[in-house]
Write an enzyme that holds these catalytic residues in place. Structure first.
Site, mmCIF file in Angstrom:
data_model
loop_
_atom_site.group_PDB
_atom_site.id
_atom_site.type_symbol
_atom_site.label_atom_id
_atom_site.label_comp_id
_atom_site.label_asym_id
_atom_site.label_seq_id
_atom_site.Cartn_x
_atom_site.Cartn_y
_atom_site.Cartn_z
ATOM 1 N N GLU B 136 -2.062 0.729 -2.559
ATOM 2 C CA GLU B 136 -0.843 0.398 -1.960
ATOM 3 C C GLU B 136 -0.438 1.136 -0.861
ATOM 4 O O GLU B 136 0.274 0.466 0.803
ATOM 5 C CB GLU B 136 -0.287 -0.509 -2.434
ATOM 6 C CG GLU B 136 -0.882 -1.526 -3.788
ATOM 7 C CD GLU B 136 -1.600 -1.967 -2.959
ATOM 8 O OE1 GLU B 136 -1.433 -2.959 -1.464
ATOM 9 O OE2 GLU B 136 -2.222 -3.166 -3.661
ATOM 10 N N HIS B 139 -2.706 0.886 2.237
ATOM 11 C CA HIS B 139 -2.325 0.325 3.074
ATOM 12 C C HIS B 139 -1.592 -0.175 3.906
ATOM 13 O O HIS B 139 -1.773 -0.552 5.145
ATOM 14 C CB HIS B 139 -2.435 -1.005 2.092
ATOM 15 C CG HIS B 139 -4.188 -1.759 1.887
ATOM 16 N ND1 HIS B 139 -5.031 -1.312 2.527
ATOM 17 C CD2 HIS B 139 -4.281 -2.294 -0.026
ATOM 18 C CE1 HIS B 139 -6.032 -2.156 1.552
ATOM 19 N NE2 HIS B 139 -5.803 -2.854 -0.055
#
Lengths: 448, 189
Positions: B136, B139
């Protein structure tokens, strides 16, 4: 895939748009969003999207109506309908009307990825299919053979007239004149164009290898034959087989070939089953086949079977007026493939190119231009970029007889074998010209 | 990679975390992203984010809350939860981050073996959690999903997918993250 897949999300709920946007951006797509059908349609008028993911229920215009309008704007767009569980029936209706698929909200992450992967592979297939079709209709199109000289226009006319038929063709011409390109043009303009064109360079293979290559072999037919293998005649079923350097094949292979041409059937090496194949044959040679027949090196019956139509490609030195066009073509080709700006060529360089005799023909010119682009200054091709000095003197070693033969052939070709006109230009009488034609074994193109 | 001290990554935990996990994750983050990590324990009332129809917690709303309440002194902020998270379009998520944004969330709920009727395995849970956090964060720095099966940036829809990938990035993702962080350094510091 090199190009990013573009995706348009159409949903009136902001949270859905945002979530999908984030999800697909993370997957590397080129994503845009529209909050209703009207906004989506105006975006689609401005640019194309590969995939449109649209909610079925939206205020103003629903997903179904939007789907119809999208298809009228771009029939290739893939439309995926998003629906709540309650409206599955409507989604099924959308499928019947041409939507790619539907997915019920909320989606299982795996379902969504799977659906998109399938859509992307459909796009890849479509792109590949279009590229192949383009290749057939453009790259091998007769219009793309470079040359505006009378000699080349005559060749193209012959290609155009012979292509639709099923006749065997022999293409003659010196090495590097582009015999295979002409063969491809014949194939691409024939009714067989959607079937394969299979090329075999006979000169590169030994007798045994050529036999196995042309007719295929059964497992265990010889040491190393570990699997059954289709031959080139079998692969060319429905299409065209192109045999380059036909003048080099052995007497045994000549008999085999004659038999295949007569029966259109053959047996794989080591096999016993007759295999049928519907092919058209085009051969090429830089040798004088007629002379080989006279010397007993090439079977006369095979020669006549192959030589239904004869297309002679003139050497580059006989069509020097095509050089500027060819140079332009090669500059564009190589600058594009090397990702460089298109460069120009100095008049003095072009003159040097026109003064050269090209023993290696168009292939030699092509290599020269490629080299000049690589070693040059990146702006224009200069005489110093060309490797000409040594080779231009090559003709000085030809015999007087050879030069006379070439010159007479050149004049005859130029005046389409009009003996009176040619004799006038050569300043000899008609009888002398006939004697020279006989002496040098010159034949008019198209005549066997 | 080593960056200026003032920019850190904040990991907000809702409940105490194992010291071993703290140390290992800090090492991962330092090695991959070049930033130090700061752990902060908070006790957020998640009732406001509960969706009774789906019986899950709305990840988008939690991300918005974190975005509004987090200090800008942190490079990235990641909230770590133990409840079942969803976003409106998906049935569940392991984690979610704003692409090229500053905030993300991760949940241990679906990373636990017990969720799938298997025996509790804390070590495996920590391994999965480390991978999801690194993913994450990737990203949030602008990395997209990777097709390399062992790269931590590969998309995972099931825990088995997470188990199959590594903690680290493939060469191309690694090259890209180095460029992204160098650019950030030039523009930010």
């Amino acid at each position: 895939m090199d190009k990013k897949i573009s995706l348009l999300i159409v949903d009136d709920e902001e949270s859905v748009r945002d979530s999908l946007y984030n999800w697909f951006i993370e997957d590397g797509y080129d994503v845009d969003c529209a909050k209703n059908a009207k906004e989506a349609l105006s975006m689609l008028e401005a640019r194309d999207f590969d995939i449109i993911l649209a909610d079925i229920k939206m205020p103003g215009m629903d997903g179904m109506e939007m789907h119809k309008r999208i298809k009228s704007l771009n029939k290739d767009s893939i439309v995926i309908i998003m629906t709540a569980f309650a409206s599955v029936e409507t989604a099924v209706q959308a499928l019947k009307e041409g939507a790619y698929d539907y997915i019920t909200k909320p989606f299982d992450p795996d379902d969504l990825s799977h659906l998109l992967r399938n859509a992307v592979s459909q796009i890849s297939l479509r792109t590949e299919n279009e590229a192949l079709k383009d290749r057939i209709t453009t790259l091998e199109n007769i219009d793309d053979i470079i040359g505006s000289s009378e000699a080349m226009l005559r060749v193209l006319k012959e290609v155009e007239s012979v292509a639709p038929s099923n006749s065997s063709v022999i293409i003659t011409g010196e090495s590097g004149t582009g015999k295979e390109i002409i063969a491809r043009a014949i194939h691409a303009n024939s009714p067989r164009k959607y079937f394969p064109m299979v090329s075999v360079h006979c000169g590169a293979l030994s007798e045994n290898l050529l036999e196995s290559e042309l007719f295929g072999h059964e497992k265990g037919a010889f040491t190393g034959a570990m699997y059954n293998r289709k031959g080139r005649f079998e692969m060319a079923d429905g299409g065209t087989i192109f045999l380059d350097e036909i003048g080099t094949i052995s007497p045994k292979m000549q008999i085999e070939l004659l038999r295949v041409l007569e029966t259109k059937t053959f047996v794989r090496v080591g096999g016993n089953k007759e295999i049928e194949s519907d092919f058209r044959i085009i051969c090429a040679t830089n040798k004088d086949l007629k002379k080989l027949v006279a010397e007993g090196k090439f079977r006369e019956d095979l020669y006549y079977r192959l030589n239904v139509v004869n297309i002679r490609i003139p050497p580059l030195r006989e069509r020097l007026e095509d050089i500027p066009l060819l140079v332009d073509h090669f500059i564009n080709k190589f600058c594009t493939s090397m990702s460089r700006n298109i460069i120009s060529i100095k008049d003095v360089t072009l003159k040097r190119l026109k003064d050269y005799n090209y023993p290696g023909n168009v292939r030699e010119l092509e290599n020269m231009i490629e080299r000049a682009i690589v070693v040059g200054n990146g702006k224009e091709i200069l005489p110093r970029d060309l490797p000409l000095d040594k080779k231009t003197t090559d003709t000085s070693y030809e015999s007087l007889e050879d030069l006379e033969k070439k010159y007479i052939a050149n004049v005859l070709d130029k005046y389409e074998w009009n003996i009176s006109k040619s004799a006038r230009v050569l300043k000899v009488d008609r009888v002398t010209l006939y004697n020279k034609i006989r002496k040098y074994g010159l034949t008019s193109p198209g005549k066997s | 990679m080593d960056h200026a001290e003032e920019k850190k990554i904040l990991l907000i935990t809702h409940g105490p975390m194992d010291e071993y996990f703290h140390g290992t994750l800090a090492e991962d983050i330092q090695k991959i992203y070049g930033f130090t990590i700061h752990f902060e324990e908070r006790h957020l009332d998640l009732n406001a984010y509960y969706d009774p129809v789906r019986r899950q917690y709305n990840g988008n709303s939690i991300i918005s809350y974190l975005h509004e309440t987090t200090s800008a002194t942190y490079m990235k902020t990641l909230g770590l939860f133990n409840v079942d998270l969803f976003i409106p379009i998906l049935t569940y998520i392991f984690g979610q981050a704003i692409f090229k944004g500053n905030v993300g969330i991760v949940s241990t709920y679906r990373l636990r073996n017990e969720q799938y009727g298997l025996k509790q395995d804390t070590k495996l849970l920590f391994e999965r959690l480390r991978k999801v956090i690194i993913h994450e964060l990737g990203h949030s720095f602008g990395l997209v999903h990777c097709y390399d099966p062992s790269c931590v940036m590969r998309s995972s829809t099931y825990v088995e997918d997470i188990d199959q990938k590594d903690f680290g990035m493939c060469i191309s993702c690694r090259d890209l993250i180095v460029k992204i962080i160098n650019n950030l350094q030039t523009s930010t510091f």
